[in-house]
Design a protein around this motif. Structure first.
Motif, PDB file in Angstrom:
ATOM      1  N   THR A  81      37.371 -12.570 -30.288  1.00  0.00           N
ATOM      2  CA  THR A  81      37.133 -13.092 -31.611  1.00  0.00           C
ATOM      3  C   THR A  81      36.378 -11.964 -32.573  1.00  0.00           C
ATOM      4  O   THR A  81      35.687 -11.264 -32.033  1.00  0.00           O
ATOM      5  N   LYS A  82      36.554 -12.258 -33.835  1.00  0.00           N
ATOM      6  CA  LYS A  82      35.822 -10.959 -34.836  1.00  0.00           C
ATOM      7  C   LYS A  82      34.460 -11.678 -35.374  1.00  0.00           C
ATOM      8  O   LYS A  82      34.531 -13.252 -35.379  1.00  0.00           O
ATOM      9  N   VAL A  83      33.552 -11.374 -35.680  1.00  0.00           N
ATOM     10  CA  VAL A  83      32.366 -11.691 -35.956  1.00  0.00           C
ATOM     11  C   VAL A  83      32.335 -11.331 -37.438  1.00  0.00           C
ATOM     12  O   VAL A  83      32.500 -10.074 -37.840  1.00  0.00           O
ATOM     13  N   ASN A  86      27.208 -15.648 -44.598  1.00  0.00           N
ATOM     14  CA  ASN A  86      27.428 -15.664 -45.987  1.00  0.00           C
ATOM     15  C   ASN A  86      26.600 -14.392 -46.672  1.00  0.00           C
ATOM     16  O   ASN A  86      25.894 -13.760 -45.843  1.00  0.00           O
ATOM     17  N   PRO A  87      27.045 -13.983 -47.694  1.00  0.00           N
ATOM     18  CA  PRO A  87      26.620 -12.498 -48.179  1.00  0.00           C
ATOM     19  C   PRO A  87      25.010 -12.466 -48.274  1.00  0.00           C
ATOM     20  O   PRO A  87      24.559 -10.985 -48.170  1.00  0.00           O
ATOM     21  N   ASN A  88      24.170 -13.575 -48.313  1.00  0.00           N
ATOM     22  CA  ASN A  88      22.976 -13.299 -48.378  1.00  0.00           C
ATOM     23  C   ASN A  88      22.038 -13.621 -47.109  1.00  0.00           C
ATOM     24  O   ASN A  88      20.847 -13.956 -47.385  1.00  0.00           O
ATOM     25  N   SER A  89      22.757 -13.746 -45.964  1.00  0.00           N
ATOM     26  CA  SER A  89      22.144 -14.084 -44.893  1.00  0.00           C
ATOM     27  C   SER A  89      22.398 -12.972 -43.769  1.00  0.00           C
ATOM     28  O   SER A  89      23.438 -12.338 -43.806  1.00  0.00           O
ATOM     29  N   LYS A  90      21.570 -12.933 -42.745  1.00  0.00           N
ATOM     30  CA  LYS A  90      21.694 -12.141 -41.683  1.00  0.00           C
ATOM     31  C   LYS A  90      22.372 -12.706 -40.470  1.00  0.00           C
ATOM     32  O   LYS A  90      22.694 -12.293 -39.634  1.00  0.00           O
ATOM     33  N   THR A  91      22.536 -14.071 -40.808  1.00  0.00           N
ATOM     34  CA  THR A  91      23.398 -15.017 -39.651  1.00  0.00           C
ATOM     35  C   THR A  91      25.056 -14.432 -39.589  1.00  0.00           C
ATOM     36  O   THR A  91      25.429 -14.311 -40.769  1.00  0.00           O
ATOM     37  N   LEU A  92      25.220 -14.403 -38.503  1.00  0.00           N
ATOM     38  CA  LEU A  92      26.832 -14.074 -38.220  1.00  0.00           C
ATOM     39  C   LEU A  92      27.602 -15.359 -37.898  1.00  0.00           C
ATOM     40  O   LEU A  92      26.932 -16.183 -37.276  1.00  0.00           O
ATOM     41  N   ARG A  93      28.879 -15.302 -38.062  1.00  0.00           N
ATOM     42  CA  ARG A  93      29.733 -16.598 -37.452  1.00  0.00           C
ATOM     43  C   ARG A  93      31.104 -15.948 -36.805  1.00  0.00           C
ATOM     44  O   ARG A  93      31.383 -14.919 -37.355  1.00  0.00           O
ATOM     45  N   SER A  94      31.351 -16.722 -36.052  1.00  0.00           N
ATOM     46  CA  SER A  94      32.855 -16.231 -35.258  1.00  0.00           C
ATOM     47  C   SER A  94      33.318 -17.813 -34.991  1.00  0.00           C
ATOM     48  O   SER A  94      32.636 -18.856 -34.880  1.00  0.00           O
ATOM     49  N   SER A  95      34.574 -17.630 -34.513  1.00  0.00           N
ATOM     50  CA  SER A  95      35.416 -19.080 -34.403  1.00  0.00           C
ATOM     51  C   SER A  95      35.439 -19.121 -33.089  1.00  0.00           C
ATOM     52  O   SER A  95      35.444 -18.294 -32.264  1.00  0.00           O
ATOM     53  N   ILE A  96      35.607 -20.312 -32.429  1.00  0.00           N
ATOM     54  CA  ILE A  96      35.807 -20.907 -31.071  1.00  0.00           C
ATOM     55  C   ILE A  96      37.134 -20.762 -30.916  1.00  0.00           C
ATOM     56  O   ILE A  96      37.778 -21.536 -31.553  1.00  0.00           O
ATOM     57  N   PRO A  97      37.609 -20.143 -29.959  1.00  0.00           N
ATOM     58  CA  PRO A  97      39.175 -20.071 -29.761  1.00  0.00           C
ATOM     59  C   PRO A  97      39.648 -21.500 -29.343  1.00  0.00           C
ATOM     60  O   PRO A  97      38.816 -22.356 -28.973  1.00  0.00           O
TER      61      PRO A  97
END
Length: 63
Positions: free
Chosen positions: A11-13, A17-28
């Protein structure tokens, strides 16, 4: 004795949001189906550090 089955997904990371250092990825979808999770459910991440570049991550649905 149980049988161990291995699944491998990529999956891609992306930024949460643009103002956060938090990353997101989808669960297959196949993994979401195995975990029996749906939108709004909580999951728990347990991370065991094996060495500097190796980790064992266990994901479970929070009841």
């Amino acid at each position: 004795m149980g049988c161990m089955i291995m699944f491998k997904y990529n999956t891609k990371v992306s930024p949460a949001n643009p103002n956060s250092k938090t990353l997101r990825s989808s669960i297959p979808k196949e993994i979401a189906k195995l975990l029996k999770v749906k939108a709004g459910d909580s999951i728990e991440w347990n991370v065991d550090v094996i060495d500097n570049n190796t980790f064992q991550i266990t994901v479970t649905k929070k009841e």
